[in-house]
Design an enzyme around this catalytic site. Sequence first.
Site, PDB file in Angstrom:
ATOM      1  N   LYS A   1       0.892  -1.163   0.000  1.00  0.00           N
ATOM      2  CA  LYS A   1       0.000   0.000   0.000  1.00  0.00           C
ATOM      3  C   LYS A   1       0.928   1.210   0.000  1.00  0.00           C
ATOM      4  O   LYS A   1       1.316   1.717   1.062  1.00  0.00           O
ATOM      5  CB  LYS A   1      -0.898  -0.019   1.245  1.00  0.00           C
ATOM      6  CG  LYS A   1      -1.860   1.151   1.340  1.00  0.00           C
ATOM      7  CD  LYS A   1      -3.115   0.918   0.547  1.00  0.00           C
ATOM      8  CE  LYS A   1      -4.122   2.042   0.781  1.00  0.00           C
ATOM      9  NZ  LYS A   1      -5.380   1.821   0.056  1.00  0.00           N
TER      10      LYS A   1
ATOM     11  N   THR B   1      -3.685   6.950   4.215  1.00  0.00           N
ATOM     12  CA  THR B   1      -4.007   7.900   5.280  1.00  0.00           C
ATOM     13  C   THR B   1      -4.855   7.178   6.324  1.00  0.00           C
ATOM     14  O   THR B   1      -5.281   6.041   6.115  1.00  0.00           O
ATOM     15  CB  THR B   1      -4.765   9.120   4.734  1.00  0.00           C
ATOM     16  OG1 THR B   1      -6.008   8.682   4.169  1.00  0.00           O
ATOM     17  CG2 THR B   1      -3.960   9.845   3.668  1.00  0.00           C
TER      18      THR B   1
ATOM     19  N   ASP C   1      -5.329  -1.070   5.918  1.00  0.00           N
ATOM     20  CA  ASP C   1      -5.273  -1.812   4.653  1.00  0.00           C
ATOM     21  C   ASP C   1      -3.973  -2.593   4.547  1.00  0.00           C
ATOM     22  O   ASP C   1      -3.960  -3.751   4.089  1.00  0.00           O
ATOM     23  CB  ASP C   1      -5.389  -0.857   3.466  1.00  0.00           C
ATOM     24  CG  ASP C   1      -6.807  -0.357   3.248  1.00  0.00           C
ATOM     25  OD1 ASP C   1      -7.724  -0.858   3.932  1.00  0.00           O
ATOM     26  OD2 ASP C   1      -6.998   0.528   2.397  1.00  0.00           O
TER      27      ASP C   1
ATOM     28  N   GLU D   1      -1.993  -2.016  -3.859  1.00  0.00           N
ATOM     29  CA  GLU D   1      -3.318  -1.405  -3.749  1.00  0.00           C
ATOM     30  C   GLU D   1      -3.204   0.109  -3.877  1.00  0.00           C
ATOM     31  O   GLU D   1      -2.329   0.731  -3.283  1.00  0.00           O
ATOM     32  CB  GLU D   1      -3.957  -1.764  -2.404  1.00  0.00           C
ATOM     33  CG  GLU D   1      -5.374  -1.233  -2.264  1.00  0.00           C
ATOM     34  CD  GLU D   1      -5.975  -1.536  -0.897  1.00  0.00           C
ATOM     35  OE1 GLU D   1      -6.928  -0.820  -0.519  1.00  0.00           O
ATOM     36  OE2 GLU D   1      -5.490  -2.453  -0.216  1.00  0.00           O
TER      37      GLU D   1
ATOM     38  N   GLY E   1      -7.704   6.004  -3.293  1.00  0.00           N
ATOM     39  CA  GLY E   1      -8.612   7.062  -3.735  1.00  0.00           C
ATOM     40  C   GLY E   1      -9.079   7.003  -5.166  1.00  0.00           C
ATOM     41  O   GLY E   1     -10.263   7.148  -5.442  1.00  0.00           O
TER      42      GLY E   1
ATOM     43  N   LEU F   1     -20.879 -10.791   0.823  1.00  0.00           N
ATOM     44  CA  LEU F   1     -20.614 -11.898   1.731  1.00  0.00           C
ATOM     45  C   LEU F   1     -20.590 -11.342   3.148  1.00  0.00           C
ATOM     46  O   LEU F   1     -19.651 -10.617   3.516  1.00  0.00           O
ATOM     47  CB  LEU F   1     -19.277 -12.556   1.385  1.00  0.00           C
ATOM     48  CG  LEU F   1     -18.981 -13.928   1.978  1.00  0.00           C
ATOM     49  CD1 LEU F   1     -20.037 -14.945   1.543  1.00  0.00           C
ATOM     50  CD2 LEU F   1     -17.594 -14.390   1.561  1.00  0.00           C
TER      51      LEU F   1
END
Length: 239
Positions: free
Chosen positions: A21, A25, A42, A103, A106, A200
Amino acid sequence: VVACALAAWGRHHGLDVGVMKPVATGGRFTANGSAGRWVAEDARLLTAAAGVDDPWSLVNPVCFKEPLAPWTAARRAHTAIRLETALAAFRSLRTRHPFLIVEGVGGLLVPLGPRAPVADLARRLGLPLVVVARPGLGTLNHTLLTLECARRFHLPVRGVILNHAHPPPRDPMARLAEETNPGILKRMARVPLIGALPFLPALRGRHRVASAGTAALSRWLARHLDPQFLDELIDTRVS
């Protein structure tokens, strides 16, 4: 969630998958001896899904406390986002793992600085993109704009995944939008629609992503995405 599921799927197929990542933030302070750093949730979820223990300085090299747009958070912290920091971490990770999942943050046009949108970072990383979109009303505009932006920056896009992050809507028109949007995207997107991941309950909420387990994430992905796309991922090694 989808990035975690991809990492879990790779792990359960015997792949050495690194995760990253680059910019985040809303981090949580993590002590490291007498020092410490902000680490995004994350990033924590990604490392758990991939089963890796790379240092946070590589997995999440740029992170801020406040849950704001990255450039805003950086300005309020009286600093600047240095893309070279993220790129150096990326180069180090690709020497550790033959596969990497990075990843975003935004969206492609979110600014990381006055002249550096996320798309610029994506271009410099040189990885193919997978666009994860919501299924409901508004996704046609958002998804097609994202794909147009990717073309403008000459970013290769492998396809679009629709993720049902919420329970099926009760409103009949909202349900109709979710039912009809995939067909329109198939006609308009000019990239493959890789699949639609159903809601899910076990995966709702970030804390549940961690508790659901990598096997559940892997099965969820494998059951609903194009198997050809998953097979091709095995051939997409970083070099």
